[in-house]
Design a protein around this motif. Structure first.
Motif, PDB file in Angstrom:
ATOM      1  N   ASP A  11      -0.327   2.130   4.228  1.00  0.00           N
ATOM      2  CA  ASP A  11      -1.227   3.037   4.947  1.00  0.00           C
ATOM      3  C   ASP A  11      -0.690   3.378   6.327  1.00  0.00           C
ATOM      4  O   ASP A  11      -0.876   4.502   6.811  1.00  0.00           O
ATOM      5  N   LEU A  12      -0.018   2.441   6.985  1.00  0.00           N
ATOM      6  CA  LEU A  12       0.613   2.766   8.264  1.00  0.00           C
ATOM      7  C   LEU A  12       1.638   3.877   8.092  1.00  0.00           C
ATOM      8  O   LEU A  12       1.710   4.808   8.913  1.00  0.00           O
ATOM      9  N   GLU A  13       2.413   3.810   7.049  1.00  0.00           N
ATOM     10  CA  GLU A  13       3.429   4.841   6.806  1.00  0.00           C
ATOM     11  C   GLU A  13       2.776   6.187   6.521  1.00  0.00           C
ATOM     12  O   GLU A  13       3.250   7.234   6.987  1.00  0.00           O
ATOM     13  N   ARG A  14       1.686   6.181   5.771  1.00  0.00           N
ATOM     14  CA  ARG A  14       0.970   7.433   5.489  1.00  0.00           C
ATOM     15  C   ARG A  14       0.308   7.980   6.747  1.00  0.00           C
ATOM     16  O   ARG A  14       0.249   9.201   6.960  1.00  0.00           O
ATOM     17  N   ALA A  48     -13.463   2.213   9.329  1.00  0.00           N
ATOM     18  CA  ALA A  48     -12.904   1.795   8.037  1.00  0.00           C
ATOM     19  C   ALA A  48     -12.107   0.511   8.190  1.00  0.00           C
ATOM     20  O   ALA A  48     -11.308   0.369   9.113  1.00  0.00           O
ATOM     21  N   SER A  49     -12.320  -0.417   7.269  1.00  0.00           N
ATOM     22  CA  SER A  49     -11.523  -1.637   7.166  1.00  0.00           C
ATOM     23  C   SER A  49     -11.303  -1.929   5.691  1.00  0.00           C
ATOM     24  O   SER A  49     -12.008  -1.404   4.819  1.00  0.00           O
ATOM     25  N   GLY A  50     -10.324  -2.788   5.425  1.00  0.00           N
ATOM     26  CA  GLY A  50     -10.011  -3.114   4.037  1.00  0.00           C
ATOM     27  C   GLY A  50      -9.056  -2.106   3.431  1.00  0.00           C
ATOM     28  O   GLY A  50      -9.087  -0.919   3.757  1.00  0.00           O
ATOM     29  N   ILE A 109      -9.533   1.972   4.003  1.00  0.00           N
ATOM     30  CA  ILE A 109      -8.565   2.634   4.877  1.00  0.00           C
ATOM     31  C   ILE A 109      -7.793   3.688   4.093  1.00  0.00           C
ATOM     32  O   ILE A 109      -7.603   4.820   4.568  1.00  0.00           O
ATOM     33  N   SER A 110      -7.350   3.342   2.876  1.00  0.00           N
ATOM     34  CA  SER A 110      -6.594   4.297   2.054  1.00  0.00           C
ATOM     35  C   SER A 110      -7.431   5.538   1.759  1.00  0.00           C
ATOM     36  O   SER A 110      -6.923   6.668   1.794  1.00  0.00           O
ATOM     37  N   LEU A 111      -8.706   5.316   1.494  1.00  0.00           N
ATOM     38  CA  LEU A 111      -9.613   6.431   1.225  1.00  0.00           C
ATOM     39  C   LEU A 111      -9.702   7.356   2.434  1.00  0.00           C
ATOM     40  O   LEU A 111      -9.618   8.587   2.304  1.00  0.00           O
ATOM     41  N   ALA A 112      -9.861   6.773   3.621  1.00  0.00           N
ATOM     42  CA  ALA A 112      -9.985   7.573   4.841  1.00  0.00           C
ATOM     43  C   ALA A 112      -8.705   8.340   5.145  1.00  0.00           C
ATOM     44  O   ALA A 112      -8.741   9.505   5.557  1.00  0.00           O
ATOM     45  N   TYR A 148      -9.233  -3.293  10.102  1.00  0.00           N
ATOM     46  CA  TYR A 148      -8.837  -4.655   9.743  1.00  0.00           C
ATOM     47  C   TYR A 148      -8.307  -4.668   8.306  1.00  0.00           C
ATOM     48  O   TYR A 148      -8.808  -3.955   7.442  1.00  0.00           O
ATOM     49  N   TYR A 149      -7.282  -5.479   8.078  1.00  0.00           N
ATOM     50  CA  TYR A 149      -6.583  -5.583   6.803  1.00  0.00           C
ATOM     51  C   TYR A 149      -5.778  -4.319   6.488  1.00  0.00           C
ATOM     52  O   TYR A 149      -5.655  -3.899   5.337  1.00  0.00           O
ATOM     53  N   MET A 150      -5.223  -3.745   7.519  1.00  0.00           N
ATOM     54  CA  MET A 150      -4.326  -2.599   7.387  1.00  0.00           C
ATOM     55  C   MET A 150      -3.096  -2.998   6.573  1.00  0.00           C
ATOM     56  O   MET A 150      -2.631  -4.135   6.630  1.00  0.00           O
ATOM     57  N   THR A 151      -2.564  -2.056   5.808  1.00  0.00           N
ATOM     58  CA  THR A 151      -1.352  -2.309   5.022  1.00  0.00           C
ATOM     59  C   THR A 151      -0.191  -1.475   5.541  1.00  0.00           C
ATOM     60  O   THR A 151      -0.392  -0.443   6.203  1.00  0.00           O
ATOM     61  N   THR A 152       1.009  -1.907   5.219  1.00  0.00           N
ATOM     62  CA  THR A 152       2.204  -1.148   5.604  1.00  0.00           C
ATOM     63  C   THR A 152       2.184   0.241   4.975  1.00  0.00           C
ATOM     64  O   THR A 152       2.540   1.233   5.626  1.00  0.00           O
TER      65      THR A 152
END
Length: 387
Positions: free
Chosen positions: A260-263, A233-235, A239-242, A254-258
């Motif tokens: 999603d990192l917290e989740r 997963a990227s984008g 990523i949020s979906l996964a 790739y293109y991870m967000t803060t």
């Protein structure tokens, strides 16, 4: 019995029982010891590790390892044994010659051991070459590291990933074939959530292949069988979906967000960021890519490294995987590139070592790997000159 000596790219044959003096050791469990140590092993397993006083005398060992440090063997959390890192399309054509692919894989497996890599997690291939390799190693027919294999990936028919698995038209077809899919044998389930990133268009990613509800059904089918799920997963959307679907690891990302990192931290989802497929194109330049693509790759790399360091600071689980087999990501050697990329992101080197051993073992679902302690098999360790 053997032990890997990555400093010399060799495999040392050793007796099942013995003792010698080593320069020291490091492991996640024991930390660093930088003084001479008397190492003893019995029945092929570490029996004791005792630090020596510099005045203490000891018998002259038959194995002269006093210049080596002892470490757990490395684990590579994302490889593709059926790819050769040279020419993707030519390699797929070569799949029509199974004996050629088998010969290549045997060379790759030997190289892994020579470079101190004692276990790998393979991301699958449609013909099942990696699954065959896993079985040949387990049966003692081939020499190589332990192979954790997804066998083949679960993706949407007609979308990215056709070389990784047969593809399913929709969730209904997956459900109809679900039992047969699992019964063929898999160590983990790999699901393809998104397409690839683009080298000519920053932030653009191939389309999502599943809804969150569909992906959750696939994940739950694996979890009901106590099988871990790795998600390509990227984008931000993919990523949020996964993460929402409850996968066990995000591959590439790739293109991870803060957010999603917290989740991911909250859900204990690991991230295997595979920097080498991007970083190595820049590290080992060729004329394959245009100046615009190179500039885009530099932007992607910079953003990716920044997010990796942020993940480390947020205590997100981080694994070390190379995507070996991808262009410019050779089997075995590229793990050292990946470790360097992780260090370049800002993570202390010994912390990256822990990720490449202890954390990767968790991601593999094999906690007995990536360790150095009493009882650890000698063939799961490596000798190095410097730490």
């Amino acid at each position: 019995m053997y032990i890997s000596c990555s400093s010399e790219r060799k495999i040392f044959e050793i007796p099942d029982e013995g003792e010698t003096v080593i320069a020291g050791y490091w492991s996640h469990e024991r930390g660093m010891c930088s003084q001479p140590v008397l190492l003893k092993w019995k029945d092929g397993k570490v029996n004791s590790l005792r630090a020596l006083n510099h005045l203490e005398s000891h018998p002259e060992p038959s194995l002269l390892w006093s210049s080596y440090f002892l470490l757990p063997g490395w684990l590579d959390a994302h490889v593709h044994l059926a790819l050769d890192s040279l020419d993707f399309y030519q390699c797929l054509e070569n799949w029509a010659q199974p004996l050629l692919i088998e010969d290549n894989i045997k060379v790759f497996l030997q190289r892994y051991l020579e470079m101190g890599i004692v276990a790998i997690r393979d991301g699958g291939d449609l013909p099942g070459f990696s699954w065959e390799a896993k079985n040949k190693v387990n049966e003692g027919l081939w020499s190589g590291p332990k192979v954790i294999s997804v066998h083949e990936a679960v993706g949407r028919a007609g979308m990215y990933g056709r070389f990784l698995g047969r593809g399913f038209q929709d969730l209904k077809e997956w459900q109809e074939k679900e039992s047969d899919f699992f019964d063929q044998g898999i160590d983990q389930l790999k699901v393809i959530v998104t397409g690839l990133i683009r080298f000519d268009d920053f932030s653009r990613v191939g389309p999502n292949q599943w809804t969150v509800e569909e992906l959750r059904e696939i994940v739950e089918a694996a979890h009901e069988r106590q099988i871990l799920v790795m998600a390509h997963a990227s984008g931000e959307e993919g990523i949020s979906l996964a993460v929402e679907a409850g996968v066990d690891s995000i591959e590439h990302g790739y293109y991870m967000t803060t957010k999603d990192l917290e989740r991911m931290r909250e859900k204990s989802i690991a991230w295997v960021p595979t920097v080498s497929p991007i970083g190595n194109i820049l590290k080992y330049p060729s004329d394959r890519y245009s100046p615009h693509e190179v500039d885009t790759l530099k932007r992607i790399l910079e953003a990716h490294l920044a997010k990796i360091y942020e993940a480390y600071c947020l205590n997100v689980r981080l694994g070390v995987g190379t995507d070996a087999g991808a262009y410019q990501v050779p089997h075995a050697e590229s793990l050292y590139d990946e470790i360097d990329w992780m260090v370049q992101s800002g993570i202390p080197r010994l912390e990256v070592f822990s990720m490449a051993t202890h954390e990767n073992a968790r991601i593999f679902g094999r906690p007995e790997l990536g360790r150095l302690d009493v009882g650890t098999p000698m063939n799961q360790l490596q000798l190095v000159k410097n730490i």
